[in-house]
Design a protein around this motif. Sequence first.
Motif, PDB file in Angstrom:
ATOM      1  N   UNK A  21       0.827  -1.217   0.000  1.00 55.24           N
ATOM      2  CA  UNK A  21       0.000   0.000   0.000  1.00 55.24           C
ATOM      3  C   UNK A  21       0.861   1.266   0.000  1.00 55.24           C
ATOM      4  N   UNK A  22       1.999   1.186  -0.648  1.00 60.46           N
ATOM      5  CA  UNK A  22       2.942   2.304  -0.585  1.00 60.46           C
ATOM      6  C   UNK A  22       2.912   3.203  -1.819  1.00 60.46           C
ATOM      7  N   UNK A  23       2.054   2.889  -2.768  1.00 58.36           N
ATOM      8  CA  UNK A  23       1.958   3.750  -3.957  1.00 58.36           C
ATOM      9  C   UNK A  23       0.782   4.709  -3.842  1.00 58.36           C
ATOM     10  N   UNK A  24      -0.278   4.276  -3.184  1.00 58.58           N
ATOM     11  CA  UNK A  24      -1.504   5.078  -3.078  1.00 58.58           C
ATOM     12  C   UNK A  24      -1.226   6.386  -2.329  1.00 58.58           C
ATOM     13  N   UNK A  25      -1.488   7.504  -3.006  1.00 64.19           N
ATOM     14  CA  UNK A  25      -1.276   8.848  -2.445  1.00 64.19           C
ATOM     15  C   UNK A  25       0.184   9.127  -2.087  1.00 64.19           C
ATOM     16  N   UNK A  26       1.107   8.310  -2.574  1.00 66.00           N
ATOM     17  CA  UNK A  26       2.525   8.527  -2.269  1.00 66.00           C
ATOM     18  C   UNK A  26       3.032   9.768  -2.997  1.00 66.00           C
ATOM     19  N   UNK A  27       4.182  10.319  -2.540  1.00 66.44           N
ATOM     20  CA  UNK A  27       4.773  11.451  -3.284  1.00 66.44           C
ATOM     21  C   UNK A  27       4.953  11.078  -4.758  1.00 66.44           C
ATOM     22  N   UNK A  28       4.641  12.013  -5.633  1.00 67.13           N
ATOM     23  CA  UNK A  28       4.653  11.739  -7.073  1.00 67.13           C
ATOM     24  C   UNK A  28       6.069  11.863  -7.615  1.00 67.13           C
TER      25      UNK A  28
END
Length: 694
Positions: A227-234
């Motif tokens: 779950x580390x991509x969802x809303x992560x820094x772009x």
Amino acid sequence: MDRVASLFGCKVFNDDTMQEKLPNDTYKILKKTIEEGEALDITIANAVAHAMKEWALENGCTHYTHWFQPMTSLTAEKHDAFIEPAGDNVVIRLSGKDLLQDEPDASSFPSGGLRATNEARGYTVWDPTSYAFIKDNTLCIPAIFCSYNGEVLDKKAPLLKSIEAISDQVVRLLKLLGKECSGADPSVGAEQEYFIISEEMYRNRPDLIYTGRTLFGAPTPKGQEMDDHYFAPIKGPIMKYMQDLDETLWELGITAKTRHNEVAPAQHELAPVYTSTNIACDQNQVMMEIMKKVAKKHGLVCLLHEKPFEGINGSGKHNNWSLTTKEGENLLSPGNDPKQNMQFLLVLAAVVKAVDEHQDLLRISVASAGNDHRLGANEAPPAIISIFLGDDLKGVVDAIISDNDYKSEGKTKFNLGATVLPDLTKDTTDRNRTSPFAFTGNKFEFRMVGSQDSVACSNMMLNTIVADAFCEFADVLEKDNSDEAIKKLIKDTFTKHQRIIFNGDGYSDEWVVEAEKRKLLNLKTCAEAIPYYKREENISLFEKHKVLTKEEVESRTEVLLEDYSNVISIEAKACLDMAKASILPSCVSYVKEVAETLAVKKDVCPSADSTVEEDTVMKVSSLNSSLYKAIATLEEGLKKAENIEDVQERAMSFRKDVFENMEEVRKYADELETIVDRDFWPYPTYGEILFSVK
């Protein structure tokens, strides 16, 4: 931000531009046409065309086009220069006639039997309710598309008719409630999910090029588990792409508001602010095209397929639908006490009735070969239609059905435990991402639409079925519109259609069982769903509200079934090409390499342990044999399906004899990928593709 404000809509012939460029009398008449649907006189059309042309020339345009939406998920355009011969010279001109009507070839677009190959004449007609815009130095004039005989061949015309239908019925219904209104306009905000990968990876995957999805690919060691991509820094390259995309969309008057990383690696989302349905549908089509073009500028590729990668989340499009009167009242706003808000409850009851009675049409509106991979895959709503109302509103409905009192808690506050933090206001309803059709405060979120699909069909269906429910309510209340009669109608409707309301986990196996008990439809595949389109009840519905004729419904059914078969056919041929010409030969070469190593090893040192080499040769050879047989079975299935003439039987055969056999080919190929040396494997792996943008 001042620059953004000046940038916004600079490539749109919008209301401000019309006021600036048109004579005042012409502007007023055009506005009346747009708002009241009156016919446009040719004199006014000439004035508008001249002003539009002058504005386009100022912005570097040399051509214009009637921009339309045939019965595909794409748009179409035929460019004409602003030149007309004048002796040895030319004049720069756009006439009112050119603005109002054009003539593309109608025989080469899907028609579902409405047009024969030799019947080529078709017409595009300007839609003045959607602003003209500039794209690629071309003036794009939104238009509907019809045949020589007037049959509708596009997605815009039925949408416009459905908007008129629901507007007319809102006027009827509100009048019976003692309220005058001049009409209603459904609004939409279409949240768009998509994947971004590097162009280099894309170019090395024929399946992505031909079909938009990967037909092969073993799971990558790391997917979305953390779950580390969802809303992560772009990431930097993605941020540059998003910034460029936002500015390009803003120029076109598209209110690109929200951007973020989605759940799966390489997946993202773009959400605009809602607007009127017709404009929202047009803008979403433009948005998808621009997303791909801007990605290419950055050495990237935008994937809009619903399931480009097996084993991780696919992409959808959340269609946020609401209904507002011309006077600005949102008919789906519950107010402070929804139980006492009789108008809201009547509208809500109509929506519940519409969705329950027309589950098949909502399912058809999102039916595609791509969406079959996504619906019901524990990442998107199931193929079973249901409505989520939230606990508070469900409590109101239950109380109405049972004649009990219900007291809403309203919006409560709770403390987060740290004095520095303010109290948090809690909404009266949670969000349910497993629900296909969820009430979210003052709108419904239809979450089943596929990422690459036009939202025109879904909204045409929604508008029509709700218009029909309003119509039936008005028929009843015209005989007695007392408060008691209205309350009885609301109660009877909720009681009859309460089976469609479900607030639980739509992903669960238990819901499938429960839905069957409730006798709800579970149309798992596109091929199963589409034939419901031409049910007698559905044809009567569309004819009653003058949205589609019987012939047009039948043609759309055929177009959808043909499209499904064609997509699976292309996928099967790409699958066979990759498996036969690349994967199988690569695996044979690898076996040869390992076998030669084994022979040398035994010759040089007979006593050395050769278990690895022997097991590898055996396992890869066995999988190669299974792959070879699966390829032969797929070829037989494809041949069988392609020889079936009946369009419905053909689609079912493509599902059973082709798609399922493709999955068998993939099973063996994907297992081989986990064994064969990377130097021999012919295509980039999932890990290489999904994490290619650093």
